[in-house]
Design a protein around this motif. Structure first.
Motif, PDB file in Angstrom:
ATOM      1  N   LYS A 270       2.829 -13.171  18.570  1.00 22.31           N
ATOM      2  CA  LYS A 270       1.807 -14.208  18.707  1.00 22.31           C
ATOM      3  C   LYS A 270       2.430 -15.550  19.076  1.00 22.31           C
ATOM      4  O   LYS A 270       3.385 -16.004  18.440  1.00 22.31           O
ATOM      5  CB  LYS A 270       1.024 -14.332  17.403  1.00 22.31           C
TER       6      LYS A 270
ATOM      7  N   GLY B 234       1.941 -19.656  19.562  1.00 26.60           N
ATOM      8  CA  GLY B 234       1.110 -20.719  19.005  1.00 26.60           C
ATOM      9  C   GLY B 234       0.143 -21.313  20.021  1.00 26.60           C
ATOM     10  O   GLY B 234       0.467 -21.442  21.204  1.00 26.60           O
ATOM     11  N   VAL B 235      -1.037 -21.698  19.544  1.00 30.58           N
ATOM     12  CA  VAL B 235      -2.066 -22.285  20.411  1.00 30.58           C
ATOM     13  C   VAL B 235      -1.568 -23.577  21.045  1.00 30.58           C
ATOM     14  O   VAL B 235      -1.896 -23.889  22.195  1.00 30.58           O
ATOM     15  CB  VAL B 235      -3.364 -22.539  19.601  1.00 30.58           C
TER      16      VAL B 235
ATOM     17  N   LYS C 216       0.449 -22.694  24.091  1.00 27.99           N
ATOM     18  CA  LYS C 216      -0.454 -22.182  25.136  1.00 27.99           C
ATOM     19  C   LYS C 216      -1.137 -23.343  25.856  1.00 27.99           C
ATOM     20  O   LYS C 216      -1.184 -23.388  27.092  1.00 27.99           O
ATOM     21  CB  LYS C 216      -1.509 -21.257  24.530  1.00 27.99           C
TER      22      LYS C 216
ATOM     23  N   GLU D  73      -7.029 -17.456  21.129  1.00 27.22           N
ATOM     24  CA  GLU D  73      -6.212 -16.843  20.074  1.00 27.22           C
ATOM     25  C   GLU D  73      -6.212 -15.321  20.140  1.00 27.22           C
ATOM     26  O   GLU D  73      -5.598 -14.658  19.296  1.00 27.22           O
ATOM     27  CB  GLU D  73      -6.686 -17.309  18.700  1.00 27.22           C
ATOM     28  N   SER D  74      -6.870 -14.765  21.143  1.00 28.51           N
ATOM     29  CA  SER D  74      -6.904 -13.306  21.258  1.00 28.51           C
ATOM     30  C   SER D  74      -5.711 -12.822  22.078  1.00 28.51           C
ATOM     31  O   SER D  74      -4.938 -13.615  22.619  1.00 28.51           O
ATOM     32  CB  SER D  74      -8.202 -12.845  21.914  1.00 28.51           C
TER      33      SER D  74
ATOM     34  N   TYR E 209      -8.262  -9.330  18.766  1.00 27.86           N
ATOM     35  CA  TYR E 209      -7.574 -10.360  17.984  1.00 27.86           C
ATOM     36  C   TYR E 209      -6.663  -9.660  16.980  1.00 27.86           C
ATOM     37  O   TYR E 209      -7.120  -8.813  16.218  1.00 27.86           O
ATOM     38  CB  TYR E 209      -8.567 -11.249  17.241  1.00 27.86           C
TER      39      TYR E 209
ATOM     40  N   GLU F 175      -4.310  -9.934  13.711  1.00 23.24           N
ATOM     41  CA  GLU F 175      -4.083 -10.788  12.545  1.00 23.24           C
ATOM     42  C   GLU F 175      -2.701 -10.583  11.928  1.00 23.24           C
ATOM     43  O   GLU F 175      -2.252 -11.393  11.129  1.00 23.24           O
ATOM     44  CB  GLU F 175      -5.166 -10.523  11.486  1.00 23.24           C
TER      45      GLU F 175
ATOM     46  N   SER G 127       2.397 -18.598  10.334  1.00 17.07           N
ATOM     47  CA  SER G 127       1.843 -19.307  11.501  1.00 17.07           C
ATOM     48  C   SER G 127       1.461 -20.729  11.142  1.00 17.07           C
ATOM     49  O   SER G 127       1.700 -21.666  11.914  1.00 17.07           O
ATOM     50  CB  SER G 127       0.626 -18.555  12.052  1.00 17.07           C
TER      51      SER G 127
END
Length: 515
Positions: free
Chosen positions: A275, A277-278, A281, A319-320, A388, A390, A411
Motif C-alpha cells: 500500500k 500512502g495517499v 499518490k 485508496e483502492s 480495497y 485492509e 499506516s
C-alpha cells in the motif's frame, strides 16, 4: 519477418503460447527489445540469432531438470527466460548473488552473448547474414508449431502462506498476465521500460512479459537506488517512458524530489508490492500531470497482477487497488465461508486463469458458480467494483476480545512527519502486547519508554478509531537506528525488524536499537 499470422483461438494454453510467439516473430527484425546498461542495443534479429546459435546446446539439456537463473535484471536474465520459454525448460530464478555455481543454461547464454554482442553484422539488422536468417526461420517456425508444454518458472514467495514457498508458474500464466497488463497500460513498441526490478520476484518477470508482447524496449538500469542523482538522471537521459516500483521506491522518489522528473519522457508509472500512502499518490499526480499512474495489486501465487486502475481518472477510489483484470474474478468471504456483500470486510478470494500450477490442489478455496476461488490471505472489501485491501490476515489480531488491525496503526504512524518507517509486531508470550519499531531521526534525544509512549499516543490520538481500539492494550515503542533493511525487490524486510523487536524486548530492553 518470420512466420505467418495465425487465426487462433486464444482461450487454450497451447493457443496462448502460439499467439505469443507469432506476435514476437511478426515484429520488424530491427525492433530493439532490450538495451543493456552500457547503451548497447539488442535487436530482435540479434536475439533470435543468439537463440538459433545455441539451439544444439540447449536441445541437449535435460528438460526434466530445473536450471538456475540469476535474478539480476540484465540481458542474461532476459535471454535465459526467453530461451527457457522457447525450448520448454524448467527454470528457478534465485536472488542475484556472486558466489553460486552457474547452471548450464546461464553459462550457455552468457558465453553466447559475449560472443555475439560485438559482432556488428548482428547488431545492424540491415546487414543480414542470409544463411543464418534461413536457419533462424527454419528452427523458429518449427518451434512455434511444436511448443513443449514443460516450461515452468519457479519463484519463492511468502505471499498467501506467510512462510517461504516455491511457486511454479507455467507459460500460459505468464502470457495471460503479459497480455492483460500491457493492454490495460496501452504499451506500444515506442515505449521504453526501465529494467531494474529483480527477476526472482514476479513483478520483475511481469515487466519482461508486458514489454515483449507490444515490442517495448527494456532498458537495463545503469545505476541503483543508492545513487539518487544518477538513478533519476538516467530516466531523463535514456528516454524512459514507463517506470515501475514498490512503495519504498516511490517514498525515495518523494524524498529525492518527484518534480525532478517533470521534464522527462515518462508517460506511465506503475506501483505494486504493498500500500502506497495517499500523500505520495497525490504528490505524483500533481507534480507529474502528463503521467498516467497505475496502482496494482497481486500475488506470485496468482501469476502476478490481480487488479489495477489508473489513479487520476478514479480519484474517488484513491485508496483502492483497482478493478480485477479481464477474466479475473474476486469475491469476499467471511470466516464461516459465506460470500459477503459490497462494503463488508472479509478475506479476498480470487479466480484467475494465471493460478500457480502447484496451488491447484489446495483446499483453501471455495466453489462459486462452477468456478474455484482461492484464498489470498488478505482482508478487504469491494465497493463499486473496486477492491480495497485492509491488510494481511496475519496483521489482524485479537486482544481482550478486540480485533486490531496492525497495518492501520502502521499506516497512521507513517503519516507523521517525524516518522520515516514503522513496523509493528504482536507478541502473546506472558501477556498480549504490541511492539512498535520506528525509524526516525526525530527521536534521538528521547531516553525513556514512558516519554516515547506519550509521543506515540499523541500521534494516534488524531485517529479516534485507532485510539478507541488500542486503549488499554499494552504497547512498547523502540527507535531503530540505521538503514531500513530491504529485500531484493526493495520491499521492507519486516521479518528482520520484527525479530529485532522481539529479541530486544526479552533480552536487552534498549529504547534505541541499532541495525
Amino acid at each position: 519477418m518470420i512466420g505467418k499470422s495465425l487465426n487462433i483461438d486464444p482461450t487454450t494454453d497451447q493457443n496462448l503460447t502460439l499467439g505469443f510467439f507469432q506476435t514476437l516473430l511478426n515484429k520488424p527484425m530491427s525492433s530493439i527489445l532490450i538495451e543493456d546498461e552500457f547503451g548497447e542495443e539488442f535487436s530482435l534479429y540479434l536475439i533470435l540469432s543468439t537463440l538459433e546459435s545455441v539451439n544444439k546446446e540447449i536441445e541437449s539439456l535435460d528438460n526434466r531438470k530445473e536450471y538456475v537463473v540469476d535474478g539480476k535484471a540484465n540481458i542474461q536474465g532476459f535471454l535465459s527466460i526467453l530461451t527457457a520459454i522457447l525450448f520448454g525448460l524448467k527454470i528457478r530464478i534465485i536472488p542475484s548473488v556472486h558466489n553460486y555455481e552457474k547452471s548450464e543454461l546461464n553459462s550457455i547464454i552468457t558465453n553466447k552473448i559475449n560472443e555475439l554482442k560485438f559482432d556488428k553484422k548482428f547488431i545492424n539488422p540491415t546487414k543480414f547474414n542470409s544463411e543464418r536468417y534461413l536457419g533462424i526461420k527454419k528452427i523458429l517456425n518449427k518451434k512455434i508449431y511444436d511448443i513443449k508444454s514443460d516450461f515452468q518458472i519457479t519463484l519463492e514467495t511468502s505471499g498467501t502462506t506467510s512462510t517461504p514457498v516455491q511457486i511454479k508458474l507455467n507459460l500460459s500464466a505468464l502470457i495471460f498476465q503479459g497480455n492483460e497488463v500491457s493492454k490495460s497500460l496501452q504499451l506500444t513498441s515506442k515505449d521504453r521500460q526501465l529494467f531494474y526490478m529483480p527477476l526472482n520476484y514476479v513483478y520483475g518477470v511481469s515487466i519482461i512479459m508486458t514489454s515483449l508482447i507490444p515490442g517495448a524496449c527494456l532498458v537495463v538500469s545503469s545505476s541503483n537506488l543508492e545513487n539518487p542523482n544518477t538513478f533519476l538522471e538516467q530516466i531523463k537521459q535514456r528516454g524512459i517512458t514507463i517506470f515501475s516500483g514498490v512503495p519504498y521506491v516511490y517514498q525515495l522518489l518523494k524524498k529525492w524530489g518527484i518534480s525532478n522528473l517533470k521534464n522527462s519522457k515518462l508517460r506511465t508509472l506503475t506501483q505494486a508490492g504493498g500500500k502506497l500512502g495517499v500523500d505520495i499518490k497525490n504528490e505524483i499526480i500533481n507534480k507529474l500531470p502528463r503521467c498516467k499512474f497505475f496502482i496494482m495489486y497481486g500475488q506470485t501465487e496468482f501469476g502476478g497482477r490481480i487488479t489495477q486502475f489508473e489513479l487520476k481518472s478514479n480519484l474517488d477510489h484513491i485508496e483502492s487497488v483497482g478493478r480485477p483484470l479481464s477474466k479475473i474474478l474476486i469475491v469476499i468471504v467471511s470466516e464461516d465461508q459465506k460470500l459477503l456483500a459490497d462494503g463488508k470486510l472479509g478475506e479476498v478470494f480470487v479466480h484467475t486463469p494465471s493460478l500457480s500450477s502447484n496451488l491447484k490442489n489446495l483446499t483453501n478455496l471455495i466453489r462459486h458458480q462452477s468456478k474455484d476461488y482461492f484464498a489470498t490471505g488478505d482482508l478487504g472489501y469491494l465497493k463499486d467494483g473496486f477492491l480495497y485491501i485492509e491488510g494481511r490476515n496475519k496483521n489482524f489480531v485479537k486482544i481482550a476480545g478486540k480485533r486490531l488491525n496492525l497495518t492501520l496503526i502502521e499506516s497512521h504512524l507513517k503519516l507523521s512527519i517525524m516518522i520515516d518507517e514503522c513496523v509493528i509486531e504482536f507478541d502473546e508470550i506472558k501477556f498480549p502486547k504490541i511492539l512498535i519499531g520506528i525509524f526516525s531521526k526525530s527521536f534521538k534525544g528521547v531516553n525513556s519508554q514512558a516519554e516515547m509512549k506519550i509521543i506515540i499516543s499523541e500521534i494516534l490520538s488524531s485517529n479516534p478509531v485507532i485510539l478507541k481500539i488500542i486503549n488499554g492494550i499494552p504497547f512498547f515503542c523502540y527507535i531503530i537506528n540505521g538503514k531500513v533493511p530491504l529485500l531484493m525487490n526493495n520491499k521492507i524486510n519486516s521479518k528482520e525488524i520484527k525479530l529485532k523487536l522481539i529479541n530486544n524486548y526479552y533480552d536487552k530492553k534498549h529504547l534505541h536499537i541499532w541495525l
